[in-house]
Design a protein around this motif. Sequence first.
Motif, PDB file in Angstrom:
ATOM      1  N   ILE A 680      35.108  74.007  36.479  1.00  0.00           N
ATOM      2  CA  ILE A 680      34.164  75.078  36.787  1.00  0.00           C
ATOM      3  C   ILE A 680      32.894  74.507  37.410  1.00  0.00           C
ATOM      4  CG2 ILE A 680      32.821  76.957  35.782  1.00  0.00           C
ATOM      5  CD1 ILE A 680      34.923  77.079  33.541  1.00  0.00           C
ATOM      6  N   ILE A 681      32.410  73.400  36.850  1.00  0.00           N
ATOM      7  CA  ILE A 681      31.188  72.777  37.347  1.00  0.00           C
ATOM      8  C   ILE A 681      31.331  72.355  38.798  1.00  0.00           C
ATOM      9  CG2 ILE A 681      29.698  70.750  37.080  1.00  0.00           C
ATOM     10  CD1 ILE A 681      30.416  70.886  34.058  1.00  0.00           C
ATOM     11  N   VAL A 682      32.516  71.876  39.157  1.00  0.00           N
ATOM     12  CA  VAL A 682      32.752  71.389  40.508  1.00  0.00           C
ATOM     13  C   VAL A 682      32.516  72.496  41.538  1.00  0.00           C
ATOM     14  CG1 VAL A 682      34.552  70.506  42.057  1.00  0.00           C
ATOM     15  CG2 VAL A 682      34.316  69.569  39.783  1.00  0.00           C
ATOM     16  N   ASP A 683      32.613  73.743  41.119  1.00  0.00           N
ATOM     17  CA  ASP A 683      32.367  74.872  42.017  1.00  0.00           C
ATOM     18  C   ASP A 683      31.043  74.696  42.754  1.00  0.00           C
ATOM     19  OD1 ASP A 683      32.419  77.278  43.293  1.00  0.00           O
ATOM     20  OD2 ASP A 683      32.058  78.503  41.519  1.00  0.00           O
ATOM     21  N   ALA A 684      29.987  74.410  41.989  1.00  0.00           N
ATOM     22  CA  ALA A 684      28.672  74.252  42.603  1.00  0.00           C
ATOM     23  C   ALA A 684      28.635  73.043  43.526  1.00  0.00           C
ATOM     24  CB  ALA A 684      27.614  74.111  41.512  1.00  0.00           C
ATOM     25  N   THR A 685      29.198  71.934  43.082  1.00  0.00           N
ATOM     26  CA  THR A 685      29.184  70.716  43.887  1.00  0.00           C
ATOM     27  C   THR A 685      29.912  70.915  45.212  1.00  0.00           C
ATOM     28  OG1 THR A 685      29.190  69.417  41.839  1.00  0.00           O
ATOM     29  CG2 THR A 685      29.726  68.252  43.871  1.00  0.00           C
ATOM     30  N   VAL A 686      31.090  71.525  45.148  1.00  0.00           N
ATOM     31  CA  VAL A 686      31.899  71.719  46.362  1.00  0.00           C
ATOM     32  C   VAL A 686      31.189  72.631  47.355  1.00  0.00           C
ATOM     33  CG1 VAL A 686      34.008  72.776  47.229  1.00  0.00           C
ATOM     34  CG2 VAL A 686      34.112  71.248  45.270  1.00  0.00           C
ATOM     35  N   HIS A 687      30.719  73.778  46.878  1.00  0.00           N
ATOM     36  CA  HIS A 687      30.065  74.712  47.791  1.00  0.00           C
ATOM     37  C   HIS A 687      28.796  74.119  48.382  1.00  0.00           C
ATOM     38  CE1 HIS A 687      32.451  78.392  47.575  1.00  0.00           C
ATOM     39  NE2 HIS A 687      32.689  78.107  46.306  1.00  0.00           N
ATOM     40  N   PHE A 688      28.033  73.403  47.571  1.00  0.00           N
ATOM     41  CA  PHE A 688      26.793  72.814  48.081  1.00  0.00           C
ATOM     42  C   PHE A 688      27.090  71.727  49.104  1.00  0.00           C
ATOM     43  CE2 PHE A 688      22.947  70.389  48.297  1.00  0.00           C
ATOM     44  CZ  PHE A 688      21.940  71.319  48.092  1.00  0.00           C
ATOM     45  N   LEU A 689      28.005  70.816  48.775  1.00  0.00           N
ATOM     46  CA  LEU A 689      28.330  69.736  49.710  1.00  0.00           C
ATOM     47  C   LEU A 689      28.967  70.276  50.982  1.00  0.00           C
ATOM     48  CD1 LEU A 689      29.683  66.914  47.345  1.00  0.00           C
ATOM     49  CD2 LEU A 689      27.483  67.011  48.524  1.00  0.00           C
ATOM     50  N   SER A 690      29.776  71.309  50.855  1.00  0.00           N
ATOM     51  CA  SER A 690      30.409  71.885  52.031  1.00  0.00           C
ATOM     52  C   SER A 690      29.372  72.429  52.999  1.00  0.00           C
ATOM     53  CB  SER A 690      31.369  72.999  51.601  1.00  0.00           C
ATOM     54  OG  SER A 690      31.906  73.665  52.725  1.00  0.00           O
ATOM     55  N   LYS A 691      28.400  73.176  52.487  1.00  0.00           N
ATOM     56  CA  LYS A 691      27.354  73.721  53.357  1.00  0.00           C
ATOM     57  C   LYS A 691      26.428  72.616  53.849  1.00  0.00           C
ATOM     58  CE  LYS A 691      28.806  77.933  52.760  1.00  0.00           C
ATOM     59  NZ  LYS A 691      29.991  77.623  51.905  1.00  0.00           N
ATOM     60  N   TYR A 692      26.178  71.632  53.013  1.00  0.00           N
ATOM     61  CA  TYR A 692      25.332  70.503  53.418  1.00  0.00           C
ATOM     62  C   TYR A 692      25.963  69.761  54.604  1.00  0.00           C
ATOM     63  CZ  TYR A 692      23.024  65.929  53.061  1.00  0.00           C
ATOM     64  OH  TYR A 692      22.335  64.762  53.331  1.00  0.00           O
ATOM     65  N   LEU A 693      27.250  69.461  54.492  1.00  0.00           N
ATOM     66  CA  LEU A 693      27.933  68.752  55.573  1.00  0.00           C
ATOM     67  C   LEU A 693      28.058  69.614  56.820  1.00  0.00           C
ATOM     68  CD1 LEU A 693      30.775  66.830  53.700  1.00  0.00           C
ATOM     69  CD2 LEU A 693      28.721  65.886  54.765  1.00  0.00           C
ATOM     70  N   ARG A 694      28.253  70.910  56.637  1.00  0.00           N
ATOM     71  CA  ARG A 694      28.339  71.793  57.809  1.00  0.00           C
ATOM     72  C   ARG A 694      27.026  71.766  58.582  1.00  0.00           C
ATOM     73  NH1 ARG A 694      31.969  75.544  59.336  1.00  0.00           N
ATOM     74  NH2 ARG A 694      33.113  75.373  57.366  1.00  0.00           N
ATOM     75  N   ALA A 695      25.897  71.736  57.866  1.00  0.00           N
ATOM     76  CA  ALA A 695      24.598  71.651  58.541  1.00  0.00           C
ATOM     77  C   ALA A 695      24.426  70.298  59.228  1.00  0.00           C
ATOM     78  CB  ALA A 695      23.475  71.876  57.534  1.00  0.00           C
ATOM     79  N   ARG A 696      24.864  69.244  58.581  1.00  0.00           N
ATOM     80  CA  ARG A 696      24.730  67.909  59.170  1.00  0.00           C
ATOM     81  C   ARG A 696      25.606  67.758  60.411  1.00  0.00           C
ATOM     82  NH1 ARG A 696      21.218  63.938  57.783  1.00  0.00           N
ATOM     83  NH2 ARG A 696      22.746  62.313  57.298  1.00  0.00           N
ATOM     84  N   ARG A 697      26.817  68.303  60.373  1.00  0.00           N
ATOM     85  CA  ARG A 697      27.764  68.071  61.451  1.00  0.00           C
ATOM     86  C   ARG A 697      27.670  69.098  62.571  1.00  0.00           C
ATOM     87  NH1 ARG A 697      32.697  66.750  57.185  1.00  0.00           N
ATOM     88  NH2 ARG A 697      32.157  64.564  56.826  1.00  0.00           N
ATOM     89  N   GLU A 698      27.462  70.362  62.197  1.00  0.00           N
ATOM     90  CA  GLU A 698      27.456  71.404  63.222  1.00  0.00           C
ATOM     91  C   GLU A 698      26.056  71.677  63.763  1.00  0.00           C
ATOM     92  OE1 GLU A 698      29.342  74.933  61.854  1.00  0.00           O
ATOM     93  OE2 GLU A 698      31.306  73.969  61.538  1.00  0.00           O
ATOM     94  N   ARG A 699      25.027  71.420  62.954  1.00  0.00           N
ATOM     95  CA  ARG A 699      23.665  71.712  63.368  1.00  0.00           C
ATOM     96  C   ARG A 699      22.847  70.458  63.606  1.00  0.00           C
ATOM     97  NH1 ARG A 699      21.613  76.981  61.479  1.00  0.00           N
ATOM     98  NH2 ARG A 699      23.398  78.289  60.923  1.00  0.00           N
ATOM     99  N   ALA A 700      23.464  69.281  63.419  1.00  0.00           N
ATOM    100  CA  ALA A 700      22.773  68.006  63.590  1.00  0.00           C
ATOM    101  C   ALA A 700      21.480  67.963  62.779  1.00  0.00           C
ATOM    102  CB  ALA A 700      22.486  67.748  65.079  1.00  0.00           C
ATOM    103  N   ALA A 701      21.512  68.521  61.584  1.00  0.00           N
ATOM    104  CA  ALA A 701      20.322  68.578  60.737  1.00  0.00           C
ATOM    105  C   ALA A 701      20.130  67.267  59.997  1.00  0.00           C
ATOM    106  CB  ALA A 701      20.467  69.722  59.740  1.00  0.00           C
ATOM    107  N   ASN A 702      18.874  66.947  59.705  1.00  0.00           N
ATOM    108  CA  ASN A 702      18.632  65.785  58.853  1.00  0.00           C
ATOM    109  C   ASN A 702      18.843  66.191  57.400  1.00  0.00           C
ATOM    110  OD1 ASN A 702      16.259  67.034  57.873  1.00  0.00           O
ATOM    111  ND2 ASN A 702      15.008  66.105  59.475  1.00  0.00           N
ATOM    112  N   ALA A 703      18.655  65.245  56.472  1.00  0.00           N
ATOM    113  CA  ALA A 703      18.996  65.491  55.071  1.00  0.00           C
ATOM    114  C   ALA A 703      18.177  66.637  54.477  1.00  0.00           C
ATOM    115  CB  ALA A 703      18.791  64.219  54.254  1.00  0.00           C
ATOM    116  N   GLU A 704      16.862  66.655  54.761  1.00  0.00           N
ATOM    117  CA  GLU A 704      16.021  67.713  54.216  1.00  0.00           C
ATOM    118  C   GLU A 704      16.431  69.079  54.755  1.00  0.00           C
ATOM    119  OE1 GLU A 704      11.906  66.993  54.708  1.00  0.00           O
ATOM    120  OE2 GLU A 704      11.908  65.091  53.614  1.00  0.00           O
ATOM    121  N   GLU A 705      16.657  69.143  56.066  1.00  0.00           N
ATOM    122  CA  GLU A 705      17.057  70.409  56.667  1.00  0.00           C
ATOM    123  C   GLU A 705      18.416  70.861  56.149  1.00  0.00           C
ATOM    124  OE1 GLU A 705      14.803  69.664  60.967  1.00  0.00           O
ATOM    125  OE2 GLU A 705      16.938  69.242  60.715  1.00  0.00           O
TER     126      GLU A 705
END
Length: 785
Positions: A680-705
């Motif tokens: 159940i806990i992994v739910d938060a980790t997966v969704h957060f990392l998924s959106k984090y990586l999508r921003a890094r890869r698709e939006r070329a965002a830095n870590a803060e962004e």
Amino acid sequence: MQHEHVSYARGDRFVVAYAHALLRWRWAALVLSLLAVAAAGYGARYAHVRADYRYNFGERNPQLLAFEAMEKVYGKNDSLIFFVSPREGDVWNASTLESVVWLTERAWQVPYSTRVDSLSNYQHTEAEEDDLVVADLIEDGTALDAAALARIRDIALGEPQIVGKLVPPSGAGTAVAVTVQTPEGSSGAELEVTAFGREVAAEFRERFPDQELALSGLVVMSATFEETARDDLATLVPLMYAVLILMLFVFLRSGWGTAGTMCVAAFAAITAMGLGFWMGVPFTQGSSVAPTIILTIAIADGVHILVSFAKERRAGREHADALVESLRLNWQPVFLTSLTTAIGFLSLNYSDNAMFRDLGNLTAMGVIAAWLYSITFLPAFISLTPYRIHPERSVAGISMERFADWLVLRRRRVLVGVSLLLVGMGALVPRIELNDTFTSMFAERLEFRRHLDFMSARLPGLYMFQYSLPAGESDAINDPAYWATLDAFAAWLRDQPEVTHVNTLSDTMKRLNRSMHGDDPTAYHLPAEREQSAQYLLLYEMSLPYGLDLNNQINVKRSATKVTVTIRTLSSREMRELDERIQGWLRAHAPPAMHVGGASPTLMFAHMSERNVNSMIQGTAIAFALISLVLGFSLRSARLGVLSLIPNVGPTVIAFGVWSLLIGEAGFSVAMVSACSLGIIVDATVHFLSKYLRARRERAANAEEAVRYAISTVGAALWITFLVLIIGFSVLTLSPVEMNSHFGLLIAITIGAALITAFLLLPTLLIEIDGEADAEPVPDAARAT
């Protein structure tokens, strides 16, 4: 539906094509979903009840195997116990003893009863000239004068086989114990026996209003497990459903969204339970909790899909296009969370407890079913509804953006604070003591618990150890050396502070020797000759009535006898230590053949928490490894797969630290919390990392962004799902069975701790590790994966 010309990665192209096809064939998707639910739910016709307490233990459980081996020799000894206590005074009065005589005769009519032991039918021996007279201690309960009452009291309180077993030294009450042998594999036999026992108790109270009566025993405990399972299913599931509907309506602000999500949850629960019944899974205390857990977990997928759908609609997309985009954004994280949650619950198969294994398998099936219905039924259903979208942004969404700004600004202080919290809570975990006792398994509001407490207050020592002590070859129990060792063992046991009664055949032999010497008190000792022992025992057995023979104490070959040790209420650890101490005495003072361990339901439960913790450590470790591998592979980042371990382990550490402060003790059910909550806990980790990586890869965002994007995108959905999960699992605390209530409370605490690690620890770790450098360009090959 307008098709936007957007360049998608290969994986996204598949999802978009699937979403368009699903919406094109939405009626077919709805019909197929309903047919699948109906087919699975039809398995309910194969539902059957398993009320036997032995189902708590695996088929290869060493304590269960030892107990079953002893039962093959001495017969089953599952019991139904009536405890009579006068409202005034002690039991040594005509009214109480008359009630005991009546109750003893009535107890023989209990279904599957094979033996009844009580004060009235205790087989007392006396000498009449050269004859041995064996007769009931109370032959006529209606003709008891003062002399007869005094005689009965003196005999009972002077007989070690009575005092402490059937009557306490204070005379505050007396037990009528019914030995029951239910058919192997029977369904509902314990319920039948208990129901009859309650009828007898009601009749007794009407006949003898001046007497109090309590009903207890292993049979009643098994029946209580089954009854509470049915009550939980009838009360907790509807309550859970009402709570989830209310919360979803408040958070989603849509009646159609709430209806669709609840349909998914209900379909998942029906599918899992139906498939379980198809597979032969019995209805038990463990499986009865599965629908409640599935209902709670199943809504998470729908919430993420609908929150993203609402956001896309608010951004200007058409109804169908918003659904397609929502599926594209959530396809991977929803699949991963479902897979990792299933892995967590499947790790319960390492448990020694069959009920835990059933719970894990049923919940895993429910989680996978929820995922399937979330990507088939839910989008098709929503596409057909006039789903109203509020144009204004939600308070939760605005709050998430402000929270993201605050977190980025104070990330290092937050990281240090959460790290100190983890260390502090981790230091408290070793203080938790594993403890399981029959008494604490049930809430005080249950009749069984109240009756058990009533008995314990008057006849201390409801827990028993049993030892089968071999003498060697056939008829070797008559060897004077064997009797001497047996008697010394009993004397040592009676000196132990935990022991309240010892039932051993050596006491019977000393009583027979006294009777055969004209009831001379000085002859109360063991016979000196083997032939004498054999003759006394044979004469005594020939005089015993049907149902009161010695087959429950002597094996057929007369090469072993059983010693039963009754003890006061102890913790599981203290019980295991006492058994080790007893075995130590046997190794030091008895022949090698007598170097045996104890066997009884008490010892089975005493070892249960320890065995389950040890087995679940292995299961949880494997689940952690598998989940990390799945995340690393799916997110295409071994570094993030390893990093995910920290926010996934952290909530469990915090929860057990809090548990150490609040409760301090943990039963066997707590052993499965780490594995269950992990998925159940992994739910938060997966969704957060998924959106984090999508921003890094698709939006070329830095870590803060990227952190800001992830929090603003998925933060509100995570808060909604986690709050629903916390409240949902908190409903389990209303169960009168400790296994369920403690399980629900600890998982609710764990999910609450997961909010801390998901929103405070993981984002700050990502910023610290990735820095503020711009994201590196992603190769086309990787982008196309």
